[in-house]
Design a protein around this motif. Structure first.
Motif, short mmCIF file in Angstrom:
data_model
loop_
_atom_site.label_atom_id
_atom_site.label_comp_id
_atom_site.label_asym_id
_atom_site.label_seq_id
_atom_site.Cartn_x
_atom_site.Cartn_y
_atom_site.Cartn_z
N ILE A 172 108.58 8.28 39.81
CA ILE A 172 108.29 7.32 38.74
C ILE A 172 109.58 6.68 38.24
O ILE A 172 109.67 5.44 38.12
N ILE A 173 110.58 7.49 37.95
CA ILE A 173 111.82 6.96 37.38
C ILE A 173 112.60 6.13 38.39
O ILE A 173 113.00 4.99 38.10
N LEU A 174 112.81 6.69 39.57
CA LEU A 174 113.58 5.95 40.58
C LEU A 174 112.83 4.71 41.04
O LEU A 174 113.43 3.66 41.28
N GLY A 175 111.50 4.84 41.15
CA GLY A 175 110.70 3.69 41.55
C GLY A 175 110.74 2.57 40.54
O GLY A 175 110.89 1.39 40.90
N SER A 176 110.63 2.91 39.27
CA SER A 176 110.64 1.89 38.22
C SER A 176 112.01 1.24 38.06
O SER A 176 112.12 0.12 37.56
#
Length: 346
Positions: free
Chosen positions: A142-146
């Protein structure tokens, strides 16, 4: 005419001393603390301590963040980006993304402690090593993707002072303002609520537990309140200012007056978020009495190894291994995960 190349001036001079100093202290303390924590976390995982999974990911996130600080120290000291576009993309990506993975894993640790403490009978079913790993993978995705959009943009700007800025355009661009809304309301506010709720619930249960003496209750309560206070002080001021900047830039992109007023608070609160990465090992790992004893054993073992090696004329390590093995046998274990030993878990 105001467009995306428009840039507000920033006359503050104190930043070239303040920010490198803060980042330098965090770099030294955080690197030493997190590297010391690696050995502790490894043993926790080897003992199948579920909390060790979250601590390992927190440590990895902090170390990735800390590794970007040398570049950020040089950048803030010069107030001019000297490392090129590619480095700006990579460092900016990890510097920003790992801030929120750290926040997320601190929340996971608090929630895991809450489940283990408040629902001890159901914890054996709810908590598992596999479940913890899945949660950590989801957090990273979630964090790296966003934040992957950072890697697709060329956000090296030339300001009105003829210096280059890396992801620090004033005022904010629309895409950054919209990303900030996601950061504030999803990957900060939700972890904040979970962490505060979890630790407050644990404190309530501790004070209702008859098996703990008053001193134990006071110590654990103080520790949990300290964890909560550090989280709030490190991250809440920054996100309040971030919301103001994002809202102003979204509504009135060319308003430099408000940007000039908000910018000092934004830069200072942003720098202060890094303090959490330096304190995390000390408030989440090294606080257990068992861990303190194990660290002393490891340090003593290391010292004996060094002394033996220096005295060895041939420099062979066979004797060193014997000394280290003897010292290691004195290890009594780390964080207690058994539900009845509440006083040593924190």
């Amino acid at each position: 005419m105001c467009n995306e190349t428009f840039s507000c001036p920033f006359p503050d001079k104190y930043e070239a001393f303040l920010f490198p100093t803060i980042y330098g202290i965090v770099l030294i303390v955080g690197l030493l603390g997190n590297l010391m924590a690696v050995g502790v976390i490894f043993r926790l995982i080897r003992k199948r301590n579920i909390l060790g999974i979250y601590l390992a990911n927190l440590c990895a996130s902090d170390l990735m963040y800390i590794c970007t600080l040398p570049v950020w120290i040089a950048y803030t000291a010069k107030e001019d980006w000297l490392f090129g576009t590619l480095t700006c993309k990579i460092v900016g990506f990890f510097f920003n993304a790992n801030l929120y993975t750290t926040i997320s894993f601190l929340s996971c640790i608090a929630t895991d402690r809450f489940v283990a403490m408040v629902f001890p009978l159901h914890a054996r079913i709810i908590r598992s090593m596999k479940g913890a790993l899945i949660i950590c993978v989801i957090v990273w995705l979630i964090i790296l993707g966003s934040h992957s959009y950072f890697l697709s943009r060329d956000d090296l700007f030339t300001s009105s002072q003829d210096v280059e800025l890396c992801y620090e355009k004033y005022p904010l661009e629309k895409w950054m303002a919209h990303l900030n809304y996601f950061r504030i309301f999803v990957v900060f506010l939700i972890p904040l609520i979970l962490l505060v709720f979890s630790y407050c619930s644990i404190i309530r249960v501790i004070h209702l537990t008859p098996g703990l003496v008053k001193e134990q209750k006071r110590r654990i309560t103080g520790l949990l309140l300290s964890m909560t206070a550090i989280f709030v002080l490190c991250y809440l001021p920054y996100h309040v200012v971030l919301f103001i900047r994002s809202y102003v830039s979204d509504m009135d992109y060319c308003n430099c007056d408000i940007e000039k007023r908000v910018r000092p608070a934004y830069r200072i609160t942003f720098a202060l978020t890094s303090i959490s990465s330096a304190l995390d090992p000390f408030i989440n790992i090294f606080v257990s009495d068992g861990v303190k004893k194990d660290l002393l054993v490891e340090l003593k073992s290391l010292w004996l190894c060094v002394r033996f090696h220096r005295r060895s004329k041939k420099g062979k390590l066979d004797g060193v291994n014997v000394v280290c093995d003897v010292a290691a046998q004195r290890n009594n274990g780390f964080l207690c995960t058994h539900q009845t030993k509440v006083q040593t878990r924190f």
